[in-house]
Design a protein around this motif. Sequence first.
Motif, PDB file in Angstrom:
ATOM      1  N   GLU A   1      34.623  -3.493  77.962  1.00 29.01           N
ATOM      2  CA  GLU A   1      33.796  -2.769  78.923  1.00 29.01           C
ATOM      3  C   GLU A   1      34.656  -2.224  80.058  1.00 29.01           C
ATOM      4  O   GLU A   1      35.482  -2.939  80.624  1.00 29.01           O
ATOM      5  CB  GLU A   1      32.717  -3.685  79.493  1.00 29.01           C
ATOM      6  CG  GLU A   1      31.749  -2.986  80.438  1.00 29.01           C
ATOM      7  CD  GLU A   1      30.604  -3.874  80.906  1.00 29.01           C
ATOM      8  OE1 GLU A   1      29.750  -3.383  81.675  1.00 29.01           O
ATOM      9  OE2 GLU A   1      30.574  -5.064  80.514  1.00 29.01           O
TER      10      GLU A   1
ATOM     11  N   VAL B   1      34.649   6.147  79.615  1.00 29.54           N
ATOM     12  CA  VAL B   1      34.133   6.173  78.249  1.00 29.54           C
ATOM     13  C   VAL B   1      34.184   7.591  77.705  1.00 29.54           C
ATOM     14  O   VAL B   1      34.605   7.824  76.560  1.00 29.54           O
ATOM     15  CB  VAL B   1      32.686   5.626  78.187  1.00 29.54           C
ATOM     16  CG1 VAL B   1      32.091   5.812  76.795  1.00 29.54           C
ATOM     17  CG2 VAL B   1      32.671   4.153  78.573  1.00 29.54           C
TER      18      VAL B   1
ATOM     19  N   SER C   1      27.988   3.251  74.938  1.00 34.00           N
ATOM     20  CA  SER C   1      29.265   3.013  74.270  1.00 34.00           C
ATOM     21  C   SER C   1      29.433   3.886  73.043  1.00 34.00           C
ATOM     22  O   SER C   1      28.489   4.537  72.576  1.00 34.00           O
ATOM     23  CB  SER C   1      29.354   1.541  73.848  1.00 34.00           C
ATOM     24  OG  SER C   1      28.333   1.226  72.896  1.00 34.00           O
TER      25      SER C   1
ATOM     26  N   GLU D   1      34.260  -1.495  70.256  1.00 30.91           N
ATOM     27  CA  GLU D   1      33.175  -0.855  70.981  1.00 30.91           C
ATOM     28  C   GLU D   1      33.674  -0.645  72.409  1.00 30.91           C
ATOM     29  O   GLU D   1      34.056  -1.601  73.082  1.00 30.91           O
ATOM     30  CB  GLU D   1      31.910  -1.708  70.990  1.00 30.91           C
ATOM     31  CG  GLU D   1      30.774  -1.053  71.779  1.00 30.91           C
ATOM     32  CD  GLU D   1      29.523  -1.915  71.913  1.00 30.91           C
ATOM     33  OE1 GLU D   1      28.524  -1.403  72.468  1.00 30.91           O
ATOM     34  OE2 GLU D   1      29.552  -3.088  71.495  1.00 30.91           O
ATOM     35  N   TYR D   2      33.674   0.599  72.852  1.00 30.76           N
ATOM     36  CA  TYR D   2      34.212   0.953  74.162  1.00 30.76           C
ATOM     37  C   TYR D   2      33.038   1.386  75.016  1.00 30.76           C
ATOM     38  O   TYR D   2      32.407   2.420  74.755  1.00 30.76           O
ATOM     39  CB  TYR D   2      35.210   2.106  73.989  1.00 30.76           C
ATOM     40  CG  TYR D   2      36.266   2.226  75.053  1.00 30.76           C
ATOM     41  CD1 TYR D   2      37.390   1.407  75.037  1.00 30.76           C
ATOM     42  CD2 TYR D   2      36.171   3.189  76.048  1.00 30.76           C
ATOM     43  CE1 TYR D   2      38.387   1.534  75.990  1.00 30.76           C
ATOM     44  CE2 TYR D   2      37.170   3.334  77.005  1.00 30.76           C
ATOM     45  CZ  TYR D   2      38.277   2.501  76.975  1.00 30.76           C
ATOM     46  OH  TYR D   2      39.276   2.625  77.922  1.00 30.76           O
ATOM     47  N   GLY D   3      32.669   0.566  76.030  1.00 35.42           N
ATOM     48  CA  GLY D   3      31.404   0.795  76.695  1.00 35.42           C
ATOM     49  C   GLY D   3      31.425   0.622  78.200  1.00 35.42           C
ATOM     50  O   GLY D   3      32.430   0.245  78.808  1.00 35.42           O
TER      51      GLY D   3
END
Length: 287
Positions: A208, A215, A242, A254-256
Amino acid sequence: MSGVQSLGYLVVRGPVEEWRKFGADVLGAEVTSDGENGIRLRIDEHAYRIVVEDGPAEGPASLKAIGWELASAVDLADLVETLEKANCDIREDVARARARNVRKLYTLTDPEGTQLELYYGPESDHTPFASSRGVRFVTGSMGAGHVFIFAKDAEKSAAFYIDLLGFKLTDTILVGEQDAIFLHCNPRHHSIALLNVPAHGIGHLMLEVETIADVGRAFDDAQKNSNVTMSIGEHTNDKMLSFYLPTPSGFDIEYGVNGRVLDENLTVAHYSQPSIWGHHRSPLAGK
């Protein structure tokens, strides 16, 4: 019973030189050496949060260990006692503690056979974290992020994490015909999620960041390189905005941003779908 405080780190296997570029250029991590055959990725004041051991990409099976952090020596000792009373095969590993730069470390496996490392006293780097992309990650007492684990028996594994490691149920989501089970050990919505999938191992690691712009920039870069597994979207349960992209090891990141933080008023819920909008699978995913 004292329980796990946070997700401390992951140990994975994959092509190191590809990870070196991916970690710095795509994720915005700070890359350091881990001896002769590996690297470490740093995203905050900790010495590392991801350890990459050199080797072939093995998809979900690339996960070699999950490091779960305890708050103190007393908490670790209490948890070890609980696990020993439950007849778990748990062992102190002095050499591994030294290699991981922690004060004390014990190893065991969960019901799926995933290697777990329970520890306290991680080393903090004396130099400030310097992202190659100017990114700041959301970590602190909530840990490195969360892991989504493919399990042959998600309910059995969830019971292990709840009954023995001190996790609590956050909620569940219907994924296909199965319920994904989300568990927390601190205010982060979940630190681990489990879903019945034949290919045992890791589905994704969530990292995160602090801003939507971070993002968006990462998504643009990944999209330019046809390196997106799922498009930008918002999850139903943790409200994370994300996208997903493949790592050099074959599992996803997962890039959120804007993940839900829990409070004492949590009511366990069940959701009929994973996302409110978006998170569409890329036609190039898996190719």
